[in-house]
Design a protein around this motif. Structure first.
Motif, mmCIF file in Angstrom:
data_model
loop_
_atom_site.group_PDB
_atom_site.id
_atom_site.type_symbol
_atom_site.label_atom_id
_atom_site.label_comp_id
_atom_site.label_asym_id
_atom_site.label_seq_id
_atom_site.Cartn_x
_atom_site.Cartn_y
_atom_site.Cartn_z
ATOM 1 N N UNK A 46 0.806 -1.110 0.039
ATOM 2 C CA UNK A 46 -0.073 -0.134 -0.034
ATOM 3 C C UNK A 46 0.716 1.134 0.171
ATOM 4 N N UNK A 47 1.925 1.317 0.763
ATOM 5 C CA UNK A 47 2.868 2.541 0.759
ATOM 6 C C UNK A 47 3.435 2.673 -0.360
ATOM 7 N N UNK A 48 4.046 1.560 -1.077
ATOM 8 C CA UNK A 48 4.824 1.578 -2.302
ATOM 9 C C UNK A 48 3.829 2.022 -3.471
ATOM 10 N N UNK A 49 2.512 1.690 -3.289
ATOM 11 C CA UNK A 49 1.654 2.170 -4.215
ATOM 12 C C UNK A 49 1.224 3.515 -4.138
ATOM 13 N N UNK A 50 1.171 4.176 -3.101
ATOM 14 C CA UNK A 50 0.483 5.331 -2.792
ATOM 15 C C UNK A 50 1.670 6.596 -2.840
ATOM 16 N N UNK A 53 2.552 8.802 -6.053
ATOM 17 C CA UNK A 53 1.377 9.741 -6.261
ATOM 18 C C UNK A 53 1.436 10.707 -4.920
ATOM 19 N N UNK A 54 1.637 10.533 -3.914
ATOM 20 C CA UNK A 54 1.697 11.547 -2.672
ATOM 21 C C UNK A 54 2.924 12.314 -2.978
ATOM 22 N N UNK A 55 3.952 11.648 -3.437
ATOM 23 C CA UNK A 55 5.329 12.788 -3.716
ATOM 24 C C UNK A 55 4.907 13.752 -4.888
ATOM 25 N N UNK A 62 -1.318 18.853 -8.128
ATOM 26 C CA UNK A 62 -2.500 18.801 -9.215
ATOM 27 C C UNK A 62 -2.988 17.214 -9.502
ATOM 28 N N UNK A 63 -2.675 16.435 -8.414
ATOM 29 C CA UNK A 63 -3.365 14.859 -8.802
ATOM 30 C C UNK A 63 -4.271 14.300 -7.656
ATOM 31 N N UNK A 64 -4.556 15.127 -7.148
ATOM 32 C CA UNK A 64 -5.326 14.992 -5.609
ATOM 33 C C UNK A 64 -6.673 13.739 -6.026
ATOM 34 N N UNK A 65 -7.207 13.703 -7.295
ATOM 35 C CA UNK A 65 -8.020 12.830 -7.781
ATOM 36 C C UNK A 65 -7.603 11.492 -8.071
ATOM 37 N N UNK A 66 -6.283 11.380 -8.535
ATOM 38 C CA UNK A 66 -5.411 9.966 -8.768
ATOM 39 C C UNK A 66 -5.042 9.470 -7.333
ATOM 40 N N UNK A 67 -4.618 10.514 -6.597
ATOM 41 C CA UNK A 67 -4.052 10.240 -5.115
ATOM 42 C C UNK A 67 -5.295 9.376 -4.446
ATOM 43 N N UNK A 68 -6.322 10.094 -4.329
ATOM 44 C CA UNK A 68 -7.508 9.564 -3.620
ATOM 45 C C UNK A 68 -8.167 8.359 -4.187
ATOM 46 N N UNK A 69 -8.083 8.074 -5.436
ATOM 47 C CA UNK A 69 -8.450 6.871 -6.139
ATOM 48 C C UNK A 69 -7.567 5.746 -5.676
ATOM 49 N N UNK A 115 -4.048 -2.031 -13.844
ATOM 50 C CA UNK A 115 -4.993 -1.688 -14.816
ATOM 51 C C UNK A 115 -4.827 -0.172 -14.831
ATOM 52 N N UNK A 116 -4.848 0.552 -13.803
ATOM 53 C CA UNK A 116 -4.176 2.001 -14.111
ATOM 54 C C UNK A 116 -2.992 2.372 -14.171
ATOM 55 N N UNK A 117 -1.985 1.643 -13.664
ATOM 56 C CA UNK A 117 -0.626 1.993 -13.656
ATOM 57 C C UNK A 117 0.264 1.532 -14.824
ATOM 58 N N UNK A 118 -0.209 0.281 -14.998
ATOM 59 C CA UNK A 118 0.746 -0.247 -16.327
ATOM 60 C C UNK A 118 1.053 -1.705 -16.191
ATOM 61 N N UNK A 119 1.928 -2.200 -16.862
ATOM 62 C CA UNK A 119 2.149 -3.904 -17.234
ATOM 63 C C UNK A 119 3.040 -4.311 -15.818
ATOM 64 N N UNK A 120 3.808 -3.342 -14.986
ATOM 65 C CA UNK A 120 4.583 -3.840 -14.040
ATOM 66 C C UNK A 120 3.542 -4.194 -12.810
ATOM 67 N N UNK A 121 2.669 -3.544 -12.545
ATOM 68 C CA UNK A 121 1.754 -3.997 -11.494
ATOM 69 C C UNK A 121 0.974 -4.983 -12.049
#
Length: 169
Positions: A46-50, A53-55, A62-69, A115-121
């Motif tokens: 969870x920390x690795x994924x967030x 986006x937090x940084x 400008x990416x509050x919607x993505x971070x919230x998602x 699905x949102x981030x790419x092939x690595x996930x």
């Protein structure tokens, strides 16, 4: 050290795969405590994924919607893992099954994040699912998983280098 390089997709992919391989080893050698490892991994993934986006949010605001998602997605996986762990603590699920169920939750959450981030996930989610099958049904699988992870890391490194030369992400 530059936080942007530290939080690159390749570096986070490498970290996830190494933690997954460590979990495969723990699942083989210490089946009775593997559920604790996978619950900790749920929090760490969870920390690795967030974190990226937090940084980015802290830098650009400008990416509050993505971070919230991302926070909502991973908190759902955390809640599911905590519910399974509560069932385990109450004696309704045995140790080995708890580890496999939490591992499946981590795998599915990581896959759906891909699905949102790419092939690595997506690859990491499939790899975690493969670890689940191997832990449940096979006795000797660590070297095959290690070779598969090494091949994926080489490909990821190649893609990272090619993408940085062409300017794509």
């Amino acid at each position: 050290m530059n936080k942007q390089k530290l939080l690159s997709t390749h570096n986070l992919f490498t970290l996830r795969l190494l933690l997954s391989l460590l979990g495969a080893y723990i699942g083989t050698s210490y089946r009775d405590v593997s559920h604790d490892y996978w619950l900790v991994m749920m929090f760490l993934f969870t920390v690795i994924a967030i974190a990226p986006g937090y940084y980015r949010f802290r830098q650009h605001r400008d990416n509050l919607k993505e971070l919230t998602r991302d926070i909502m997605h991973w908190s759902g996986g955390l809640c599911a893992g905590i519910v399974v762990y509560a069932y385990h603590s109450s004696g309704r699920i045995f140790h080995e099954e708890t580890g496999l169920i939490v591992l499946l939750i981590v795998a599915l959450t990581t896959y759906l994040d891909g699905v949102q981030r790419g092939w690595r996930c997506i690859f990491t989610g499939i790899f975690l699912g493969l670890i689940t099958v191997c832990v449940a049904f096979f006795d000797s699988y660590l070297w095959q998983l290690s070779a598969f992870a090494a091949a994926a890391l080489v490909y990821s490194h190649y893609r990272q280098s090619a993408d940085s030369q062409t300017g794509t992400v």
